[in-house]
Design an enzyme around this catalytic site. Structure first.
Site, PDB file in Angstrom:
ATOM      1  N   ARG A   8     -13.989 -26.972 -28.198  1.00 25.85           N
ATOM      2  CA  ARG A   8     -12.540 -26.040 -28.926  1.00 25.85           C
ATOM      3  C   ARG A   8     -12.988 -25.133 -29.684  1.00 25.85           C
ATOM      4  O   ARG A   8     -11.315 -24.350 -30.508  1.00 25.85           O
ATOM      5  CB  ARG A   8     -11.534 -26.968 -28.753  1.00 25.85           C
ATOM      6  CG  ARG A   8     -10.955 -27.614 -27.525  1.00 25.85           C
ATOM      7  CD  ARG A   8      -9.928 -28.823 -27.603  1.00 25.85           C
ATOM      8  NE  ARG A   8      -9.240 -29.629 -26.525  1.00 25.85           N
ATOM      9  CZ  ARG A   8      -9.767 -30.624 -26.344  1.00 25.85           C
ATOM     10  NH1 ARG A   8     -10.655 -31.530 -27.828  1.00 25.85           N
ATOM     11  NH2 ARG A   8     -10.387 -31.736 -25.807  1.00 25.85           N
ATOM     12  N   LYS A  15     -14.074 -10.163 -28.532  1.00 25.47           N
ATOM     13  CA  LYS A  15     -13.882  -9.698 -27.774  1.00 25.47           C
ATOM     14  C   LYS A  15     -15.125 -10.741 -26.751  1.00 25.47           C
ATOM     15  O   LYS A  15     -15.967 -10.392 -27.324  1.00 25.47           O
ATOM     16  CB  LYS A  15     -13.529  -8.916 -26.691  1.00 25.47           C
ATOM     17  CG  LYS A  15     -11.828  -8.239 -26.436  1.00 25.47           C
ATOM     18  CD  LYS A  15     -12.196  -7.219 -25.218  1.00 25.47           C
ATOM     19  CE  LYS A  15     -11.475  -6.734 -25.082  1.00 25.47           C
ATOM     20  NZ  LYS A  15     -11.118  -5.477 -24.349  1.00 25.47           N
ATOM     21  N   GLU A  67      -4.842  -6.447 -26.696  1.00 29.16           N
ATOM     22  CA  GLU A  67      -4.931  -5.183 -25.947  1.00 29.16           C
ATOM     23  C   GLU A  67      -4.039  -5.530 -25.225  1.00 29.16           C
ATOM     24  O   GLU A  67      -3.873  -5.797 -23.939  1.00 29.16           O
ATOM     25  CB  GLU A  67      -6.299  -5.809 -24.856  1.00 29.16           C
ATOM     26  CG  GLU A  67      -6.563  -3.859 -24.457  1.00 29.16           C
ATOM     27  CD  GLU A  67      -7.491  -4.447 -23.773  1.00 29.16           C
ATOM     28  OE1 GLU A  67      -8.829  -4.178 -24.435  1.00 29.16           O
ATOM     29  OE2 GLU A  67      -7.360  -3.998 -22.677  1.00 29.16           O
ATOM     30  N   LYS A  75     -12.706   1.224 -35.040  1.00 30.62           N
ATOM     31  CA  LYS A  75     -12.166   0.084 -34.130  1.00 30.62           C
ATOM     32  C   LYS A  75     -11.591  -1.138 -35.096  1.00 30.62           C
ATOM     33  O   LYS A  75     -10.363  -1.695 -34.160  1.00 30.62           O
ATOM     34  CB  LYS A  75     -13.470  -0.737 -34.277  1.00 30.62           C
ATOM     35  CG  LYS A  75     -13.322  -1.997 -32.848  1.00 30.62           C
ATOM     36  CD  LYS A  75     -14.511  -2.392 -31.991  1.00 30.62           C
ATOM     37  CE  LYS A  75     -13.814  -3.328 -30.775  1.00 30.62           C
ATOM     38  NZ  LYS A  75     -14.679  -3.573 -29.641  1.00 30.62           N
ATOM     39  N   GLU A 126     -21.489   5.084 -26.744  1.00 30.98           N
ATOM     40  CA  GLU A 126     -19.654   4.617 -27.051  1.00 30.98           C
ATOM     41  C   GLU A 126     -20.049   5.303 -28.588  1.00 30.98           C
ATOM     42  O   GLU A 126     -18.401   5.396 -29.327  1.00 30.98           O
ATOM     43  CB  GLU A 126     -20.058   2.896 -27.228  1.00 30.98           C
ATOM     44  CG  GLU A 126     -20.481   2.707 -25.757  1.00 30.98           C
ATOM     45  CD  GLU A 126     -19.454   2.060 -25.637  1.00 30.98           C
ATOM     46  OE1 GLU A 126     -18.041   2.896 -25.722  1.00 30.98           O
ATOM     47  OE2 GLU A 126     -19.199   1.437 -24.715  1.00 30.98           O
ATOM     48  N   HIS A 176     -24.996   1.320 -19.350  1.00 27.42           N
ATOM     49  CA  HIS A 176     -23.333   1.566 -19.732  1.00 27.42           C
ATOM     50  C   HIS A 176     -23.195   2.894 -20.105  1.00 27.42           C
ATOM     51  O   HIS A 176     -22.032   3.509 -19.975  1.00 27.42           O
ATOM     52  CB  HIS A 176     -23.217  -0.030 -19.899  1.00 27.42           C
ATOM     53  CG  HIS A 176     -21.550  -0.113 -20.469  1.00 27.42           C
ATOM     54  ND1 HIS A 176     -20.123   0.002 -19.982  1.00 27.42           N
ATOM     55  CD2 HIS A 176     -21.208   0.043 -22.085  1.00 27.42           C
ATOM     56  CE1 HIS A 176     -19.193  -0.203 -20.521  1.00 27.42           C
ATOM     57  NE2 HIS A 176     -19.541   0.260 -21.853  1.00 27.42           N
ATOM     58  N   ASN A 227     -10.774   2.231 -23.779  1.00 24.38           N
ATOM     59  CA  ASN A 227     -11.188   2.014 -22.729  1.00 24.38           C
ATOM     60  C   ASN A 227     -11.463   3.742 -21.934  1.00 24.38           C
ATOM     61  O   ASN A 227     -11.736   3.866 -20.831  1.00 24.38           O
ATOM     62  CB  ASN A 227     -10.305   1.956 -21.814  1.00 24.38           C
ATOM     63  CG  ASN A 227     -10.321  -0.330 -22.290  1.00 24.38           C
ATOM     64  OD1 ASN A 227     -11.976  -0.896 -21.916  1.00 24.38           O
ATOM     65  ND2 ASN A 227     -10.010  -0.522 -22.167  1.00 24.38           N
ATOM     66  N   HIS A 268     -17.169   2.071 -15.499  1.00 22.96           N
ATOM     67  CA  HIS A 268     -16.981   1.511 -14.890  1.00 22.96           C
ATOM     68  C   HIS A 268     -17.665   1.362 -13.050  1.00 22.96           C
ATOM     69  O   HIS A 268     -18.392   0.735 -12.757  1.00 22.96           O
ATOM     70  CB  HIS A 268     -16.621   0.912 -14.943  1.00 22.96           C
ATOM     71  CG  HIS A 268     -16.172  -0.406 -16.283  1.00 22.96           C
ATOM     72  ND1 HIS A 268     -15.384  -0.814 -17.265  1.00 22.96           N
ATOM     73  CD2 HIS A 268     -17.075  -0.398 -17.261  1.00 22.96           C
ATOM     74  CE1 HIS A 268     -16.207  -1.583 -18.007  1.00 22.96           C
ATOM     75  NE2 HIS A 268     -16.988  -1.186 -18.183  1.00 22.96           N
ATOM     76  N   HIS A 289     -13.760   4.601 -19.422  1.00 26.95           N
ATOM     77  CA  HIS A 289     -14.858   3.532 -19.179  1.00 26.95           C
ATOM     78  C   HIS A 289     -13.657   3.156 -17.868  1.00 26.95           C
ATOM     79  O   HIS A 289     -14.994   2.572 -16.892  1.00 26.95           O
ATOM     80  CB  HIS A 289     -14.042   2.088 -19.752  1.00 26.95           C
ATOM     81  CG  HIS A 289     -14.865   2.374 -20.954  1.00 26.95           C
ATOM     82  ND1 HIS A 289     -15.279   2.772 -21.793  1.00 26.95           N
ATOM     83  CD2 HIS A 289     -15.689   0.593 -21.471  1.00 26.95           C
ATOM     84  CE1 HIS A 289     -16.156   2.560 -22.655  1.00 26.95           C
ATOM     85  NE2 HIS A 289     -16.871   1.058 -22.577  1.00 26.95           N
ATOM     86  N   ARG A 336      -4.875  -0.805 -27.968  1.00 28.02           N
ATOM     87  CA  ARG A 336      -6.057  -1.083 -28.138  1.00 28.02           C
ATOM     88  C   ARG A 336      -6.932  -0.549 -26.965  1.00 28.02           C
ATOM     89  O   ARG A 336      -8.617  -0.781 -26.492  1.00 28.02           O
ATOM     90  CB  ARG A 336      -6.566  -2.279 -28.117  1.00 28.02           C
ATOM     91  CG  ARG A 336      -7.822  -2.893 -28.214  1.00 28.02           C
ATOM     92  CD  ARG A 336      -8.224  -4.849 -28.423  1.00 28.02           C
ATOM     93  NE  ARG A 336     -10.190  -5.333 -28.692  1.00 28.02           N
ATOM     94  CZ  ARG A 336     -10.300  -5.917 -29.056  1.00 28.02           C
ATOM     95  NH1 ARG A 336      -9.432  -6.819 -29.488  1.00 28.02           N
ATOM     96  NH2 ARG A 336     -11.894  -5.784 -29.054  1.00 28.02           N
TER      97      ARG A 336
END
Ligand SMILES: NC(=O)c1ccc[n+]([C@@H]2O[C@H](COP(=O)([O-])OP(=O)(O)OC[C@H]3O[C@@H](n4cnc5c(N)ncnc54)[C@H](O)[C@@H]3O)[C@@H](O)[C@H]2O)c1
Ligand SMILES: [Zn+2]
Length: 341
Positions: free
Chosen positions: A115, A137, A228, A218, A179, A256, A236, A243, A239, A232
């Site tokens: 956990r 993340k 998010e 960031k 990025e 990417h 993206n 994507h 993206h 946040r």
């Protein structure tokens, strides 16, 4: 060397400098009994022994094959097996040594084993140094899509050794620049100027500065919106269409970062953000990041709309009205279709 503090639900420091891989103990709590260093085969060949030697007490390594294909629950399951067979407990620490794939998998294993156990990020790719190692993340891919399983789990510390970029293959370095361009456009004229001033041969002399600025951006965004719900999402930028390109090419075409550059260009063109588009054209030409997109905007919009992570009838798009400033716009799928006609 610089230290950037992140005041998230669980606060931590990000240390950036040269040769830090040999000085890890200076940046971590003294309380751990032992360490599990998780890495991939490429990174292990360069840095595993050095990291093992730099950590105190008992250190064990776990190596999996490099590449996105390893970012699965199966790899996580093998990591759980390794940790439990070696009696890792909550008093111990897990270390992610590698690019974004290693960071995401290891962070997810750390978030869920017993956990939640402590973990450190030692990012070695440009993408991981400027982006994925900070913010908490973590996750893995499913056969039906990327990053569909995951958790928010902040690291105890992030240790960025800029020197590790020396062994990173050029294509991956360029991918990370995608990025970096994004960070410049959404939030920092300074980063954009550094990119415009340099070229692919000279940029390394400013890379320390660039990594620091990206992490600060960031950090600021994640401190404001760790989970998010709002701001946040500006990370993206590029993206949605990026994507879509990656998915339509079954993740075997553009990498990417390159796809994100194409995605930033598409949205900036659709929204008539001329200045942003001009900068994107100049920088992508300079660094060899320009690629032909073999899909129409409406094909890409359809692909974006079937993305499993979007809302039922609307989609968030990130718009960069002027370089250094971005906003999130939620538009209906109907509006998106119209925009892309
Ligand atoms: N968690 C987040 O916030 C976040 C953000 C962006 C991207 N990501 C994830 O990051 C992943 C991509 O990261 P990536 O581009 O770093 O990929 P990666 O981890 O696959 O690394 C790229 C390649 O470079 C090699 N490598 C890494 N560092 C090296 C070094 N110093 N020397 C030699 N080789 C080295 C790796 O073995 C790999 O082959 C994706 O899975 C993406 O979803 C996560
Ligand atoms: Zn990205």
């Amino acid at each position: 060397m610089t230290t950037i503090h992140a005041e998230t639900s669980k606060p931590y420091d990000v240390h950036i400098g040269h040769g830090l891989i040999d000085r890890i103990t200076e940046f971590i709590p003294k309380k751990y009994d032992k360490f599990a260093v998780i890495t991939d085969d490429n990174v292990a060949a360069f840095y595993l022994e050095r990291v093992k030697a730099a950590l105190p007490g008992k250190v064990q390594g776990f190596i999996f094959p490099h590449g996105e294909a390893s970012k699965t629950l199966e790899t996580v399951s093998r990591i759980y097996g390794f940790l439990s067979e070696n009696q890792f407990s909550r008093k111990d620490c897990i270390v992610a040594l590698g690019g974004g794939v290693v960071g995401d998998i290891t962070g997810f294993a750390a978030a869920t084993y017993l956990r939640g156990v402590d973990f450190l990020q030692i990012p070695t790719s440009l993408l991981a140094q400027v982006d994925s190692s900070v913010g908490g993340k973590t996750g893995v891919d499913l056969p039906s899509g990327k990053n569909l399983v995951g958790a928010f789990h902040q690291p105890k510390a992030v240790i960025i050794d800029i020197d590790t970029l020396e062994t990173l293959p050029l294509d991956y370095f360029k991918d990370g620049l995608g990025e970096v361009i994004k960070y410049g456009l959404i939030s920092s004229k300074e980063i954009t100027s550094l990119l415009l001033k340099n070229d692919i041969d000279s940029i390394k002399s400013d890379i320390f500065e660039i990594v620091c600025r990206c992490i600060e951006i960031k950090r600021d965004i994640v401190e404001e919106d760790e989970f998010e719900h709002g701001v946040r999402k500006i990370l993206n930028f590029g993206h949605t269409f990026g994507h879509a390109i990656e998915r339509l090419e079954n993740f075997t075409g553009m990498s990417h970062g390159i796809a994100v550059v194409a995605g930033m260009k598409i949205i900036s063109k659709l929204m008539h953000n001329e200045e942003t588009l001009d900068i994107l054209d100049r920088i992508s030409e300079k660094y060899g990041l320009t690629r032909e997109v073999n899909f129409t905007e409406s094909e890409l919009a359809e692909a974006a709309m079937t993305d499993k992570k979007r809302n039922a009838d609307s989609i968030d798009i990130i718009v960069c009205e002027e370089p250094g400033k971005a906003t999130v716009k939620n538009i209906s799928l109907k509006e998106l279709r119209k925009l892309c006609e």
